[in-house]
Design a protein around this motif. Structure first.
Motif, short mmCIF file in Angstrom:
data_model
loop_
_atom_site.label_atom_id
_atom_site.label_comp_id
_atom_site.label_asym_id
_atom_site.label_seq_id
_atom_site.Cartn_x
_atom_site.Cartn_y
_atom_site.Cartn_z
N GLY A 157 -2.82 9.55 -4.21
CA GLY A 157 -2.21 8.23 -4.06
C GLY A 157 -0.87 8.09 -4.75
N ARG A 158 -0.33 9.22 -5.25
CA ARG A 158 0.97 9.15 -5.94
C ARG A 158 2.14 9.09 -4.97
N VAL A 159 1.93 9.57 -3.73
CA VAL A 159 3.03 9.66 -2.78
C VAL A 159 2.58 9.13 -1.42
N ASP A 192 11.78 7.62 -3.50
CA ASP A 192 11.96 8.54 -4.61
C ASP A 192 11.38 9.89 -4.23
N LEU A 193 11.82 10.94 -4.93
CA LEU A 193 11.36 12.30 -4.68
C LEU A 193 10.54 12.76 -5.88
N LEU A 194 9.32 13.22 -5.63
CA LEU A 194 8.44 13.75 -6.67
C LEU A 194 8.28 15.24 -6.42
N LEU A 195 8.87 16.06 -7.28
CA LEU A 195 8.92 17.51 -7.08
C LEU A 195 7.79 18.21 -7.81
N GLY A 250 0.81 -1.21 0.00
CA GLY A 250 0.00 0.00 0.00
C GLY A 250 0.84 1.26 0.00
N ARG A 251 2.12 1.15 -0.28
CA ARG A 251 3.04 2.29 -0.30
C ARG A 251 3.60 2.49 -1.71
N THR A 252 3.82 3.74 -2.07
CA THR A 252 4.39 4.06 -3.39
C THR A 252 5.91 4.17 -3.35
N GLN A 253 6.48 4.29 -2.13
CA GLN A 253 7.91 4.56 -1.93
C GLN A 253 8.34 5.86 -2.61
#
Length: 336
Positions: A124-126, A103-106, A62-65
């Motif tokens: 739900g993307r992060v 990962d980093l989503l900016l 249930g995690r996107t990491q």
């Protein structure tokens, strides 16, 4: 196993003589699996080029990491991601997140409505969100902080708010900068920066506090300088065209301080002989300025690590209080 195909978890299980569940837990560093077995499985995975199925792992956990990093630009819509402060903090955040397997989503956001933060947290993307700066979005951030736990903000800690904040004691930093100039004999100081921003507003309050404590009359108003270098320079240049009654500047950021030095130099004013200048941040560029910049250091590396640590603790439902770091005045040639 053919070289042309990537090995699967089942392949590793067959090679190791263990069950797929044991192999999976070993690769996830589950302490229930002996360290010797974990190291053996990891070595086997490296040898055969195994890569985990991220989609499958996300479905199971249930995690996107992935962690969202948001730059809300309310007042300063022209401030680029390439701003040296942003780049410095983002670099430290990326290192800290990578070390923890994320990962980093900016996202650089110019808020057009109150839902800009909800769009990031509820898609739900992060797995969590780090916000860099409160800008003029304190209310929107606060509304989300009350209902979304894995949210940590770089900014100013304010009484009565529930936000988990990491930052410097900005009021103390502004006071240290101002005291340094006043105690060196400067008496005609001006604060360059927009106090409508929470962090900068606290630095301005420190500016006023230092004047009051030392019994020196403070100027009636700050100069509301923007954070982008060219715009800051133009505002400061116009200000200097109208007055020469300044012998010291407390700049709200290093970028504003460097723009100040440029404007002073073009008017033939020497730094620090005619006007002493103190910045705030102690970015890498401060030491390379001419003259080298006296500034208030905030430990950006430590702050980034704390943001990640607090976010991951909150993600696990653990207590994670705000962190306010002590600033330090770094004296260099622009205000000895």
């Amino acid at each position: 196993m053919p070289d042309k195909s990537a090995p699967t978890l089942a392949d590793l299980a067959r090679l190791s003589g263990l069950s797929t569940s044991t192999v999976s837990r070993a690769l996830a560093d589950n302490p229930a699996i002996r360290e010797e077995t974990r190291e053996k499985i990891k070595a086997l995975a490296r040898e055969h080029g195994y890569r985990p199925n991220i989609v499958g792992r996300s479905l199971r956990t249930g995690r996107t990491q992935a962690i969202g990093v948001v730059l809300p630009l309310g007042h300063e819509v022209g401030q680029p991601v390439s701003d040296p402060f942003f780049i410095t903090l983002l670099g430290h955040l990326a290192d800290a997140l990578t070390a923890r397997g994320y990962d980093l989503l900016l996202s650089r956001i110019i808020p057009s409505n109150a839902d800009w933060l909800r769009d990031m947290t509820e898609t739900g993307r992060v797995d969590g969100v780090l916000v860099i700066g409160q800008s003029d979005q304190v209310e929107a951030i606060e509304a989300m902080a009350k209902r979304y736990a894995p949210l940590v903000v770089w900014g100013a800690l304010m009484d009565g708010l529930s936000q988990c904040v990491v930052g410097t004691d900005n009021r103390l930093g502004g006071r240290l900068a101002t005291e340094h100039l006043l105690k060196s004999g400067r008496r005609r100081l001006v604060f360059f920066g927009n106090p409508d921003f929470p962090e900068l507003g606290e630095r301005y309050q420190g500016f006023l506090q230092a004047h009051a404590e030392l019994g020196v009359a403070a100027p009636a108003h700050p100069l509301a300088v923007h954070l982008t270098p060219q715009t800051a320079y133009e505002t400061i240049r116009s200000f200097l065209d109208e007055t020469d009654a300044v012998d010291g500047v407390v700049a709200a950021t290093d970028i504003i301080a460097l723009s100040t030095i440029r404007a002073l130099s073009e008017r033939g004013l020497r730094v620090p002989d005619d006007v002493a200048v103190v910045g705030y941040d102690d970015l890498e560029i401060a030491i390379h300025a001419s003259p080298a910049l006296t500034t208030v250091r905030q430990d950006i590396g430590r702050g980034a690590q704390a943001m990640v640590d607090l976010l991951l603790r909150r993600l696990e439902g653990e207590p994670a209080p705000s962190l306010v770091m002590a600033p330090k005045l770094v004296v260099r040639a622009s205000a000895p």
